[in-house]
Design an enzyme around this catalytic site. Sequence first.
Site, PDB file in Angstrom:
ATOM      1  N   HIS A   1       9.250   3.461 -26.349  1.00 15.76           N
ATOM      2  CA  HIS A   1       9.191   2.038 -26.703  1.00 15.76           C
ATOM      3  C   HIS A   1       8.678   1.930 -28.131  1.00 15.76           C
ATOM      4  O   HIS A   1       7.539   2.311 -28.412  1.00 15.76           O
ATOM      5  CB  HIS A   1       8.248   1.292 -25.741  1.00 15.76           C
ATOM      6  CG  HIS A   1       8.095  -0.160 -26.083  1.00 15.76           C
ATOM      7  ND1 HIS A   1       7.006  -0.894 -25.716  1.00 15.76           N
ATOM      8  CD2 HIS A   1       8.907  -1.012 -26.772  1.00 15.76           C
ATOM      9  CE1 HIS A   1       7.150  -2.136 -26.157  1.00 15.76           C
ATOM     10  NE2 HIS A   1       8.290  -2.224 -26.797  1.00 15.76           N
TER      11      HIS A   1
ATOM     12  N   HIS B   1      16.829   5.734 -41.847  1.00 16.81           N
ATOM     13  CA  HIS B   1      17.907   6.732 -41.836  1.00 16.81           C
ATOM     14  C   HIS B   1      17.439   8.096 -41.311  1.00 16.81           C
ATOM     15  O   HIS B   1      16.323   8.533 -41.564  1.00 16.81           O
ATOM     16  CB  HIS B   1      18.472   6.924 -43.254  1.00 16.81           C
ATOM     17  CG  HIS B   1      17.479   7.556 -44.172  1.00 16.81           C
ATOM     18  ND1 HIS B   1      17.395   8.914 -44.336  1.00 16.81           N
ATOM     19  CD2 HIS B   1      16.505   7.013 -44.924  1.00 16.81           C
ATOM     20  CE1 HIS B   1      16.419   9.191 -45.176  1.00 16.81           C
ATOM     21  NE2 HIS B   1      15.855   8.044 -45.547  1.00 16.81           N
TER      22      HIS B   1
HETATM   23  O1  JB2 Z   1      10.040  -0.762 -10.201  1.00 17.99           O
HETATM   24  C1  JB2 Z   1      10.176  -1.963 -10.452  1.00 17.99           C
HETATM   25  C2  JB2 Z   1       9.175  -2.749 -11.082  1.00 17.99           C
HETATM   26  N1  JB2 Z   1       7.922  -2.478 -11.537  1.00 17.99           N
HETATM   27  C3  JB2 Z   1       7.434  -3.628 -12.019  1.00 17.99           C
HETATM   28  N2  JB2 Z   1      11.343  -2.599 -10.127  1.00 17.99           N
HETATM   29  C4  JB2 Z   1      11.537  -3.937 -10.371  1.00 17.99           C
HETATM   30  N3  JB2 Z   1      12.701  -4.475 -10.037  1.00 17.99           N
HETATM   31  N4  JB2 Z   1      10.599  -4.697 -10.959  1.00 17.99           N
HETATM   32  C5  JB2 Z   1       9.436  -4.108 -11.298  1.00 17.99           C
HETATM   33  N5  JB2 Z   1       8.342  -4.615 -11.878  1.00 17.99           N
HETATM   34  C6  JB2 Z   1       8.233  -6.030 -12.274  1.00 17.99           C
HETATM   35  O2  JB2 Z   1       8.401  -6.097 -13.675  1.00 17.99           O
HETATM   36  C7  JB2 Z   1       6.912  -6.675 -11.974  1.00 17.99           C
HETATM   37  O3  JB2 Z   1       6.857  -7.188 -10.655  1.00 17.99           O
HETATM   38  C8  JB2 Z   1       6.864  -7.795 -13.036  1.00 17.99           C
HETATM   39  O4  JB2 Z   1       7.407  -8.998 -12.577  1.00 17.99           O
HETATM   40  C9  JB2 Z   1       7.744  -7.256 -14.165  1.00 17.99           C
HETATM   41  C10 JB2 Z   1       6.952  -6.867 -15.400  1.00 17.99           C
HETATM   42  O5  JB2 Z   1       6.623  -8.051 -16.060  1.00 17.99           O
HETATM   43  P1  JB2 Z   1       5.553  -8.126 -17.227  1.00 17.99           P
HETATM   44  O6  JB2 Z   1       5.804  -9.391 -17.946  1.00 17.99           O
HETATM   45  O7  JB2 Z   1       4.211  -7.900 -16.646  1.00 17.99           O
HETATM   46  O8  JB2 Z   1       5.828  -6.867 -18.133  1.00 17.99           O
HETATM   47  P2  JB2 Z   1       7.148  -6.443 -18.893  1.00 17.99           P
HETATM   48  O9  JB2 Z   1       7.260  -5.004 -18.645  1.00 17.99           O
HETATM   49  O10 JB2 Z   1       8.294  -7.314 -18.607  1.00 17.99           O
HETATM   50  O11 JB2 Z   1       6.802  -6.696 -20.431  1.00 17.99           O
HETATM   51  C11 JB2 Z   1       5.727  -6.048 -21.039  1.00 17.99           C
HETATM   52  O12 JB2 Z   1       6.220  -5.132 -21.988  1.00 17.99           O
HETATM   53  C12 JB2 Z   1       7.000  -5.731 -23.032  1.00 17.99           C
HETATM   54  C13 JB2 Z   1       7.531  -4.630 -23.913  1.00 17.99           C
HETATM   55  C14 JB2 Z   1       4.976  -7.231 -21.587  1.00 17.99           C
HETATM   56  O13 JB2 Z   1       3.700  -6.910 -21.871  1.00 17.99           O
HETATM   57  C15 JB2 Z   1       5.639  -7.818 -22.824  1.00 17.99           C
HETATM   58  O14 JB2 Z   1       4.744  -8.678 -23.520  1.00 17.99           O
HETATM   59  C16 JB2 Z   1       6.147  -6.741 -23.773  1.00 17.99           C
HETATM   60  N6  JB2 Z   1       6.914  -7.385 -24.850  1.00 17.99           N
END
Ligand code: JB2
Length: 211
Positions: free
Chosen positions: A148, A139
């Site tokens: 995050h 609250h």
């Molecule tokens: O500027 C962007 C960009 N930068 C990175 N534009 C777009 N459209 N895509 C972008 N990406 C893409 O995000 C990368 O190419 C990659 O495919 C994706 C990030 O995937 P990743 O699984 O490495 O991280 P995440 O940010 O989705 O998740 C992280 O953070 C979460 C909070 C992970 O570590 C998770 O485990 C965690 N839960």
Amino acid sequence: MKEIVIIGAGGHAKVLIEALESSGEFTVKGLLDARLQPGSRVLNYPVLGNDDLLWGAQKISPYLAIGLGMIKIDPARKNIFERAREAGYQFPVIAHAGAVVSKSARLGEGVQVLAGAVVQACARIGENTVVNTSAVVEHDCHIGAHCHLAPGAILGGEVRVGDLTLVGLGARILPGIKIGSSAVLGAGSVVTREVRDHQVVAGIPAREMKR
Ligand code: JB2
């Protein structure tokens, strides 16, 4: 149902898809990610291409969601959110059907509240902040923009958090504590006193790691 496009197609995007499917308000048109082949699929939704598709004369969809997570201080989520909003896109609040959000809480544009998370009475959460799986915002907390709160983080009542701060997995912040902007609270830490802007703390009780 309204169509939405997700920016990014990694781990966070998958969690977001689950939330969107559960809420039933939006249907996922597809994802944008330069790493993946257009036409490939993520949880059965198509990769449409890269971010160039956002900036053409015609909008790819009225609604977007940031599918990038933030596991270190990185302005990428903030930058693309602000640029796309300026281009006229809207970022709806996305709350998983299995999250609990108080009716007195105020959530900014693009806030994501994921499965099992709880946002309690009179909490305020700034735009583009992620309240990840099973995190608890008690609250009267005031959380800034682009933060995050990682899975399992617990913020006691009346905690203050600035912008672009990362509260690590399972970190706990005692009630009323003030946390600055662009700070990092390590996984599992217990934060018992104020954390300044850009400070990195970890441990029980949390102590400064570096500036
Ligand atoms: O500027 C962007 C960009 N930068 C990175 N534009 C777009 N459209 N895509 C972008 N990406 C893409 O995000 C990368 O190419 C990659 O495919 C994706 C990030 O995937 P990743 O699984 O490495 O991280 P995440 O940010 O989705 O998740 C992280 O953070 C979460 C909070 C992970 O570590 C998770 O485990 C965690 N839960």
